[in-house]
Scaffold this motif. Sequence first.
Motif, short mmCIF file in Angstrom:
data_model
loop_
_atom_site.label_atom_id
_atom_site.label_comp_id
_atom_site.label_asym_id
_atom_site.label_seq_id
_atom_site.Cartn_x
_atom_site.Cartn_y
_atom_site.Cartn_z
N VAL A 27 -9.64 -53.27 -9.55
CA VAL A 27 -10.12 -51.98 -10.06
C VAL A 27 -9.34 -50.89 -9.33
O VAL A 27 -9.28 -50.86 -8.11
CB VAL A 27 -11.64 -51.82 -9.83
N LYS A 29 -9.73 -47.46 -10.14
CA LYS A 29 -10.52 -46.22 -10.07
C LYS A 29 -11.94 -46.54 -10.48
O LYS A 29 -12.17 -47.28 -11.43
CB LYS A 29 -9.93 -45.18 -11.02
N THR A 30 -12.89 -45.96 -9.76
CA THR A 30 -14.30 -46.07 -10.09
C THR A 30 -14.89 -44.67 -10.09
O THR A 30 -14.56 -43.86 -9.23
CB THR A 30 -15.06 -46.93 -9.05
N ILE A 32 -18.74 -42.53 -11.09
CA ILE A 32 -20.16 -42.61 -11.44
C ILE A 32 -20.54 -41.36 -12.23
O ILE A 32 -20.12 -40.25 -11.90
CB ILE A 32 -21.04 -42.71 -10.17
N LYS A 93 -21.27 -46.21 -14.97
CA LYS A 93 -20.16 -46.40 -14.04
C LYS A 93 -18.90 -46.72 -14.83
O LYS A 93 -18.93 -47.53 -15.77
CB LYS A 93 -20.48 -47.54 -13.08
N GLU A 95 -14.97 -48.12 -14.56
CA GLU A 95 -14.01 -48.86 -13.74
C GLU A 95 -12.72 -49.00 -14.53
O GLU A 95 -12.74 -49.46 -15.67
CB GLU A 95 -14.53 -50.25 -13.38
N ARG A 97 -8.76 -50.51 -14.71
CA ARG A 97 -7.73 -51.44 -14.23
C ARG A 97 -6.42 -51.05 -14.90
O ARG A 97 -6.41 -50.58 -16.03
CB ARG A 97 -8.09 -52.88 -14.60
N GLU A 114 -10.83 -40.26 -15.98
CA GLU A 114 -12.07 -39.66 -15.47
C GLU A 114 -12.27 -38.27 -16.09
O GLU A 114 -13.39 -37.91 -16.46
CB GLU A 114 -12.04 -39.57 -13.95
#
Length: 137
Positions: A27, A29-30, A32, A93, A95, A97, A114
Amino acid sequence: MKRMKWAFLAVAVSACTTQGQMDAAPVQKTAIFSENYQLVYDRLNKGIRHCYSTPVTVDAQLYSELGYGEITLLAHGHPMQSVRITKADGGSKLEMRSLAPSQSVRAGSGNWMEYWAHGGSSCPGWVSGVSVPPPEL
């Protein structure tokens, strides 16, 4: 000119990639969100489709019964980026890749993903990871 640069990047990234490699990629970038995963998925899907063009294909699937949506960007049929938006406590959330060849491209692409997931509508000069999204909404 900008399409030519994007086409070169897409060909370089996708030359030998498979879905298995994408699934195994870490992953990058994550993020929330306080909103429902379906809303975040919809905003991201619209942003990607508004800004990406040939040779990139967008494969977007919403699995409401499973609580997630997934968007995969393919270049000439080969995956190059994948974003999964899942149901999370009180929100969702994201995520991402990526099989992009450089860290700067992966980071830049993650920032744009994002930005669009938050509802942004601007597009990069060319999707390279070099351009920076506008400040948060």
